[in-house]
Scaffold this motif. Sequence first.
Motif, PDB file in Angstrom:
ATOM      1  N   PHE A 119      -1.708   9.172  -2.458  1.00  0.00           N
ATOM      2  CA  PHE A 119      -2.969   9.771  -1.758  1.00  0.00           C
ATOM      3  C   PHE A 119      -3.855   8.739  -1.350  1.00  0.00           C
ATOM      4  CE2 PHE A 119      -7.337  12.261  -3.188  1.00  0.00           C
ATOM      5  CZ  PHE A 119      -7.154  12.802  -2.056  1.00  0.00           C
ATOM      6  N   ALA A 120      -3.508   8.280  -0.197  1.00  0.00           N
ATOM      7  CA  ALA A 120      -4.010   6.992   0.331  1.00  0.00           C
ATOM      8  C   ALA A 120      -4.997   7.475   1.424  1.00  0.00           C
ATOM      9  CB  ALA A 120      -2.956   6.371   1.161  1.00  0.00           C
ATOM     10  N   PRO A 121      -6.059   6.608   1.704  1.00  0.00           N
ATOM     11  CA  PRO A 121      -7.053   6.596   2.666  1.00  0.00           C
ATOM     12  C   PRO A 121      -6.503   7.287   4.067  1.00  0.00           C
ATOM     13  CG  PRO A 121      -7.510   4.557   1.926  1.00  0.00           C
ATOM     14  CD  PRO A 121      -5.984   5.260   1.320  1.00  0.00           C
ATOM     15  N   GLY A 122      -6.999   8.609   4.527  1.00  0.00           N
ATOM     16  CA  GLY A 122      -6.656   9.129   5.520  1.00  0.00           C
ATOM     17  C   GLY A 122      -5.911  10.607   5.063  1.00  0.00           C
ATOM     18  N   ASP A 123      -5.225  10.597   3.755  1.00  0.00           N
ATOM     19  CA  ASP A 123      -4.659  11.879   3.183  1.00  0.00           C
ATOM     20  C   ASP A 123      -5.775  12.894   3.040  1.00  0.00           C
ATOM     21  OD1 ASP A 123      -2.484  10.356   3.824  1.00  0.00           O
ATOM     22  OD2 ASP A 123      -2.028  10.030   1.726  1.00  0.00           O
ATOM     23  N   ILE A 124      -5.292  13.934   2.787  1.00  0.00           N
ATOM     24  CA  ILE A 124      -6.088  15.265   2.450  1.00  0.00           C
ATOM     25  C   ILE A 124      -5.328  15.929   1.389  1.00  0.00           C
ATOM     26  CG2 ILE A 124      -7.036  17.236   3.362  1.00  0.00           C
ATOM     27  CD1 ILE A 124      -6.687  16.231   6.047  1.00  0.00           C
ATOM     28  N   TYR A 125      -6.252  16.308   0.207  1.00  0.00           N
ATOM     29  CA  TYR A 125      -5.885  16.979  -0.871  1.00  0.00           C
ATOM     30  C   TYR A 125      -6.428  18.468  -0.628  1.00  0.00           C
ATOM     31  CZ  TYR A 125      -4.785  18.451  -5.423  1.00  0.00           C
ATOM     32  OH  TYR A 125      -4.217  19.453  -6.534  1.00  0.00           O
TER      33      TYR A 125
END
Length: 219
Positions: A119-125
Motif C-alpha cells: 500500500f505504497a504512495p500512489g496506491d488506492i484502498y
Amino acid sequence: MTRLLLVLFATLGVALAQSAGTKSGVSVRFLAERMPEDLGQVALAAKDAKTAPFDVPVNHLSDPQTPPQRVFSVWSVAKNVSLATVTLPEQGDSFIVLLVPSAESGFKTVVIAAKNKDFAPGDIYFYNHADKTVLGYVGTAKFVLDPAQGKTLRPAGASTEGPYYQIGLGVREKDGDRPLSTARWPIQKDIRMYVFFFINPRTQRLDFRAVDEFVEPEK
C-alpha cells in the motif's frame, strides 16, 4: 514505620505496573467513512486505561494516537459506551484504522499497516460498504468488490495526454453494470487514497467518497 514503607512500595509497584500496561508502543491513526454529528470525541480504552479524548475525522486521517494495548475499544466520551473493538496485529508499530458504520450499532473496523509496501504512495484502498458489488478501473488497473470487502489497487496505464489516470466507477445491478462516475485523477506520487462505497443515507442510493493521505517521502 516499616509497615508504612511496605504499603508505599506496594502502591508504587502497582502504579508502575499500570503505567507500563498503558503503553502499547504503537501508533494508530483513524479515518471514518462517516460519523454521527452528535457523537463527539472518542478515547481509546483497555481495562482501566484510557487515552485523552480526540476527534475522528472523515476528510483526513486523525493525529497519531497511542492505544493502551494492542486490543482496545474506541470509546464514546459523551455517550460512555464502546463504539468498536480494535485488534492490532502482533507485528508492526504503525497502523491506520478505518471506522465503517455497523448495521447494528457502533462501527466495524478495518486495520491497515501504515508501513506497507503493498500500500505504497500512489496506491488506492477501496472499501465496499454497500449492499451491491462495485467495480471500476484506474487507468488500466481494474477491480471488483463484493459487499464488505476491501482491496488495494495500484494504478497503471497513465494517460499519454497528461499526468493523470482515466477512472471509471460503477455498480453491478441485476440488469447489468451501471456507471457511477468517470473522471480524471491526477498522478500524485506522495499521496495514498481511500475510497468508500456506501449507501447515502439522504438519497438511499449508492455513493462513494475519496480521502487523500499525504505520505512523507523516505529520506
